[in-house]
Design an enzyme around this catalytic site. Sequence first.
Site, short mmCIF file in Angstrom:
data_model
loop_
_atom_site.label_atom_id
_atom_site.label_comp_id
_atom_site.label_asym_id
_atom_site.label_seq_id
_atom_site.Cartn_x
_atom_site.Cartn_y
_atom_site.Cartn_z
N LYS A 1 0.85 -1.18 0.00
CA LYS A 1 0.00 0.00 0.00
C LYS A 1 0.89 1.24 0.00
CE LYS A 1 -3.59 2.45 2.55
NZ LYS A 1 -4.48 2.46 3.74
N ASP B 1 -13.67 2.65 9.57
CA ASP B 1 -14.01 2.55 8.15
C ASP B 1 -14.34 1.11 7.79
OD1 ASP B 1 -14.54 3.32 5.59
OD2 ASP B 1 -12.44 3.59 4.99
#
Length: 997
Positions: free
Chosen positions: A749, A851
């Site tokens: 990432k 989230d």
Amino acid sequence: MGLILVLKKVFSLLINFVLFAQLVSSLEPPAFSSNSSKEATALLTWKNSLQNESQSHLSSWTSVSSSNLNLSRNPCHWLGISCNLAGSVVKINLTESSIQGTLHGFPFLSFPNLAYIDLSINTLFDTIPPQISSLSKLKYLDLSCNQFSGKIPSSLGNLSNLVNLFLHDNELSGFVPPEMGNLSNLDQLYISSNHLTGPIPPTFGNLKKLTILSMFDNSLSGAIPPEIGNLNSLMELSLLQNNLSGSIPTSLGDLVNLTQLHLNNNSLSGSIPTEIGNLTSLKYLQLNENQLHGSLPTSFANLSNLIDLFLRDNQLTGPIPQGIGDLINLDTLVLNKNQFIGNLPQNIFHGGSLRYFVVSNNHLDGRIPKSFKNCTSVVRVLLEDNQLIGDLSKDFGVYPNLKFIDLSHNQFYGKISNNWGQRQQLQTLRLGKNNITGSIPHEVGNWTQLGELDLSSNHIVGTIPKEFGSLISLMRLRVNGNQLSGAIPIEFGSLTNLEYLDLSSNKLSKSIPSNFGDFKKLIDLNLSRNNFSEGIPAQLLTLSHISKLDISYNSLNGEIPMEINKLESIVILNLSHNSLSGFIPKAFEQMRGLLYVDISYNELQGPIPNSNAFLYAPVEALQGNKELCGNVTGLQPCNASMIYKHSSKRGHKVVFLLVFPLLGAVFVLLSFFGFFLFMQRRKTDLESTQSKTEGQVLFLSILHFNGRTLYDEIIKVTNGFDALYCIGKGGHGTVYKAELTSGDTVAVKKFNRPLDDARDNRFQKEFLNEIRALIGIRHRNIVKLYGFCPHVQHSFLVCQYLERGSLSLILGNEDAAKVLGWNKRLNIVKGVAYALSYMHHDCSPPIIHRDISSSNILLDSQFEAHVSDFGTAKLLELDSSNWTSPAGTYGYIAPELAYTMKVTEKCDVYSFGVLAIEVIRGKHPGDFISSLSSPLATENIQVKDVLDQRLPFPTVQVENELIIAVQLAVKCLNVCPQSRPTMHMISTVLSTKIEHS
């Protein structure tokens, strides 16, 4: 003739009635004249004051010219508008319309006949204008779940016909206007979850028709007005989560129709009034987390309909009244964290319906009641931190439903009898810090569902039974502080789900078993203060998830293995008080996550590693060795001789591995061609050599690897982060698939900007702090973080690669979704629940994800769920307010987080509820959420309405499991955060009712 005249008149009336009925049935929607034009113009004026995006949601609100003037400006055809037969607007329903703007231009004065207005679940703000007082016919007003701010106008009290008023879940502030006491027809009043301050107006005593008064989760102060006792129709009173003080008024005893009384989480003081015993209809009573003192009134025995009684976290004293045992309908009794004394009532378990019994953290003494032995209904029992006594082998029965029992920190004695082995549903057994004697029975192998066992700090003797090998579900085991002896049985290696293991302070001997290397999920291991001998087994160093290892105070010898750096997640390491010798491996310098190390009182020598854990260690952690040196307080500086000995010793070990290859390399370098190749491919050769010498694990952890080498390899295998290797994008960065030369595949990432971006120092600090904390997370349903690279150009994380990708992509694909059958979907829901329960309840400090969405749930090859993307995660500091900026994915964000920005674990719970419905329904619930979050949703929801129609209808057993999951999800969607269940409760229900249904 008279009869004929009568018949004619009747016939004429019938004809006129038929003609009138035909006329009424043929009427078009009401035609509008100048008044309708004014209403339409006013609405359009307000629409034009909204933001452009909000105006697009109201596209039907238009004055497009038409041949029929009445239809050109007819608001009855607009979205959310309804009219009566007289042609006036009577209902406005703009729920979930995503409108942003103000109400300054809203035409309240244009609708004198308005009977309904619903602007809920938008993002409106500003004050409620005083013009609302002109709505003289208004009966139902719902402005809940918005961003209204400012004060509640006093003119609201002029709406004399108002029956239902919903202003909850906004940002309203200021005092509650006393004029609201004029709403004499009010049946339900919800003003909870705002920022209201000041006292509860005494004028509320005039609301004689009120059945529900909900004012929880505000900052209301002062005393509860005694006038509340005048509300004879009141059935539910919710004042929890405020700053109310003073005593509970005795007048509350007059609320004879009350079924729910919630006064918890305030600053109420004084004693509980005897008059509470008059509330014979009461089913739910919550007074916990106040400052109440004194004894419980004996009148509590009159509350025969009581189902739940919560009094925890007060200063209540005296004995528990014997009359509590007469409450035969009692399901839950929570009295912990008080100062109750004396014996438990002997008849407290006679009712036969008590399932949850919590009296921990009091001063109770005496024997456990005899009635407990036959109370087969109990599911969860917490008696810890008292002075209760009883014989484990005689005073306890067989409890077929028991899942959790905590008897720790008491004075229970006797042996663990064979009867305990019959509790096959038992998941948690805590018996620590008692006076238990004897040995661990072999019947322990029958507790196959056990996830936690605590027998610590007792007087247990004998050996560890080999039957422990049957406890394959065990995750936490504490038997420390006993007198266990002998070797650890080889069958112990079957406990591959262990996450926490403490065998310290016993008399265990021989070597540490090599099969401890099979505990791949182990996070915390304590083997200290035993008689273990021989060296540190190499297999122990393969525990890549372990963050704390304590093997101090033993008789371990030999050198510290060079492979110590394979403990890639280690944070705390204690090797003190052993007989370890030789030099400290330089491999410690690659263990960047190591924060604390203790090597004191061994026979170690030479320079300490260039690692912060050593350089900043207190002198007590290094003392008691032979010839340690280094530039730290308490050690002598290293001279050339010491450094030479260290390097020489290491050199002897690798001489044959290095000398001959070097001679070969020199020979090759003599040729021009070899020199040319070396210059051209120097970087590639260095990477290849490094990979061969360092091993596979180094490629999987940037924390323990030459950052530059792995950085260069990732750049190479992704072709400079080419879009071809992109497998996902998020708000913080882009995820790439990287196939390393070692054969391992990882997910990388890459963040949108480097960590040293001078424009945002706060981002750098928070990122590094949270990464340090997240390194310690090790759970089977959480994506593994292997390491990170804070490079000046590219900052990225290296994580576990999951083959099947995100859940959202699978649900959005017709063919892939059909492969995701009902059992797989239930396992996904459970997996996410287990992960969140671990984060909320087993991490310190707790971690809030913020989230949770289908895009952040990744599936492996076996469709096992893994929570990913902790870019917005928040560490829940217990001593701070935990306010933060908005974060999350639209459609999953808890209502309160959208405007309060106060992070609690209940934000994740709401998101989990949305996700669970999405998994079962096959798509995001969208507008369906509003119907699911209604008070009666749990009772009225039909599972067929929630099922993914792409799958065949489930079997009866699976359908029952889906019903349980849906019911839990609906509870998670409650607009009141305090009413949502915890993830611990959810995971417990899912793991019991679903797995064993």
